[in-house]
Write an enzyme that holds these catalytic residues in place. Structure first.
Site, PDB file in Angstrom:
ATOM      1  N   SER A 241      39.368   0.876  35.525  1.00  0.00           N
ATOM      2  CA  SER A 241      40.696   0.280  35.689  1.00  0.00           C
ATOM      3  C   SER A 241      40.548  -1.228  35.834  1.00  0.00           C
ATOM      4  O   SER A 241      40.035  -1.892  34.926  1.00  0.00           O
ATOM      5  CB  SER A 241      41.408   0.910  36.892  1.00  0.00           C
ATOM      6  OG  SER A 241      42.732   0.444  36.991  1.00  0.00           O
ATOM      7  N   HIS A 268      42.828   2.106  32.337  1.00  0.00           N
ATOM      8  CA  HIS A 268      44.232   2.000  32.730  1.00  0.00           C
ATOM      9  C   HIS A 268      44.837   0.745  32.104  1.00  0.00           C
ATOM     10  O   HIS A 268      44.488  -0.368  32.479  1.00  0.00           O
ATOM     11  CB  HIS A 268      44.371   1.917  34.257  1.00  0.00           C
ATOM     12  CG  HIS A 268      43.931   3.157  34.963  1.00  0.00           C
ATOM     13  ND1 HIS A 268      43.555   3.161  36.286  1.00  0.00           N
ATOM     14  CD2 HIS A 268      43.796   4.438  34.533  1.00  0.00           C
ATOM     15  CE1 HIS A 268      43.227   4.391  36.644  1.00  0.00           C
ATOM     16  NE2 HIS A 268      43.353   5.182  35.597  1.00  0.00           N
ATOM     17  N   ASP A 364      41.333   7.524  41.023  1.00  0.00           N
ATOM     18  CA  ASP A 364      41.375   8.269  39.763  1.00  0.00           C
ATOM     19  C   ASP A 364      39.964   8.521  39.243  1.00  0.00           C
ATOM     20  O   ASP A 364      39.146   7.607  39.155  1.00  0.00           O
ATOM     21  CB  ASP A 364      42.191   7.496  38.716  1.00  0.00           C
ATOM     22  CG  ASP A 364      42.479   8.322  37.477  1.00  0.00           C
ATOM     23  OD1 ASP A 364      42.474   9.564  37.563  1.00  0.00           O
ATOM     24  OD2 ASP A 364      42.719   7.717  36.408  1.00  0.00           O
TER      25      ASP A 364
END
Length: 422
Positions: A241, A268, A364
């Protein structure tokens, strides 16, 4: 209450500077340190004002935002949030800025009366909040400043301050000789604030899943890339991310042209930007890098980037493995989700699977990595704290006991090469 973070706003438009300053000024956690109207002024303002965070426009006269990011991160490292347009040029330049050390980005508001101004303001304040938390607990941003205003990098193993990336060398005979990048600056996410600072970005509703054409390659580039093959025993899955574009550059560009496995990647990022990321990585990689398209066959020697707004999952039919993109609800605020990718890979124990979690806010991927381990995955790597831009997702995997190995960024690609050749 946390100390107020001082923000430098950089934009060549006085009108846009006013809009951004008003958005930032609406939150008592932030104060405007000053403004600058081009990249050259921004460099001087960072040196003189020593802001905690910078917002940076891309397209400006005298010196653009991309060049300013390179110079600021070399001389006075500070979290920089890019204000990006969604044009093709804007997305490409944003990816370059992220690879050169920018902290994150948001889409630039079109004006004070635009329908998305409220959403943009919320996203901007969230990015600034995360940047402020990261800076306060950072091994790089928190370094003492010498009297001349420049920072000295902390002396610790594995730490390499950010430098501009090498440019792709299209005149070389082998794409494996393309540029390499050092590990990014080491910035950590505080344990007590990780959950509060997670990316809970509201993604736009997923569009109908479409098959996008792969990035256009010149005949010369196509000759230099290995021919993909649907025969493989190993599969690599990577999730990242904040700080991911730079980390992905480090890992993907270091994989050799004969790498005998496909690589599935979740970064992301919103729609359109993931396509530019794939094109940028492809220019530096010996492997083919493309934004994943619905239903395409999975082949060794190809890197598939999850398209923004869709979950990337692995599927299988009579002809082999293929890409399955879904518009299912976001997982933990994310679509694409690393957990969704890892859990889909867990369904295929006949493959030797290798999972990697790199820099990023939140958790995540940690649960998905646990599922992979339970299904017999060969490798589970978490990026180590000293090279993470934000030590959130990897730390979640480590604390959950899901990571088998914890490695600095520069060691991840060599570890994958060894794993797929066993």
């Amino acid at each position: 209450m946390a100390a107020t973070s001082r923000v430098l706003v950089v934009d060549d438009s006085a009108f846009m500077r006013k809009i951004i300053c008003d958005l930032i000024g609406s939150d008592p956690r932030f104060a405007i340190a000053g403004t600058a109207n081009d990249g050259r002024d921004a460099i001087e303002a960072v040196r003189r004002l020593k802001p905690d965070i910078v917002t940076m426009d891309l397209e400006m006269p005298v010196m653009n935002g991309l060049e300013a990011v390179e110079r600021i991160m070399r001389m006075h490292p500070v979290p920089i949030v890019m204000m990006s347009s969604v044009s093709d040029d804007g997305t490409r330049e944003t990816i370059k800025a992220l690879q050169n050390g920018a902290f994150d980005f948001i889409r630039k508001p079109s004006g004070p009366l635009s329908p998305d101004i409220r959403r943009v303001g919320e996203q901007l304040l969230e990015k600034l909040r995360i940047a402020a938390i990261t800076r306060r607990h950072s091994k790089w941003y928190a370094a003492d400043r010498p009297g001349d205003g420049a920072r000295s990098a902390p002396k610790q193993p594995g730490f390499i301050p950010p430098r501009p990336l090498a440019r792709p060398k299209l005149d070389e005979d082998s794409p494996a000789a393309k540029g390499r990048t050092p590990a990014p600056s080491a910035k950590t996410e505080p344990a007590g604030e990780e959950h509060a600072a997670r990316h809970t970005v509201t993604e736009p509703a997923a569009e109908a899943v479409k098959t996008h054409p792969a990035a256009v390659e010149t005949p010369e580039q196509a000759r230099r890339k290995p021919q993909p093959t649907e025969a493989f025993r190993h599969l690599v899955a990577i999730g990242t991310s904040t700080g991911g574009p730079r980390a992905l550059h480090e890992v993907i560009s270091a994989l050799p042209e004969d790498f005998p496995a496909p690589v599935l990647v979740v970064q992301h990022m919103p729609p359109k930007f993931t396509r530019s990321l794939a094109q940028r990585l492809d220019a530096f990689s010996a492997l083919r890098v493309r934004e994943a398209a619905q239903g395409e066959r999975i082949c060794a020697g190809v890197v598939y980037i999850a398209p923004g707004g869709h979950h990337l999952t692995l599927a299988k039919d009579g002809g082999g493995y293929r890409v399955l993109l879904t518009g299912d609800a976001p997982r933990g605020g994310h679509r694409p989700s690393v957990d969704a990718l890892f859990e889909s890979c867990a369904r295929f124990p006949e493959l030797k699977r290798h999972a990697v979690l790199m820099t990023g806010m939140g958790t995540d991927g940690a649960k998905g990595m646990q599922h992979l381990n339970e299904s017999g995955a060969e490798t589970a790597i978490a990026e180590s704290e000293e090279t993470c831009v934000v030590y959130g997702m990897p730390r979640a995997a480590v604390e959950a006991g899901a990571a088998k190995d914890v490695l600095p960024l520069k060691d991840i690609a060599p570890a994958l090469v060894r794993a797929v050749r066993r």
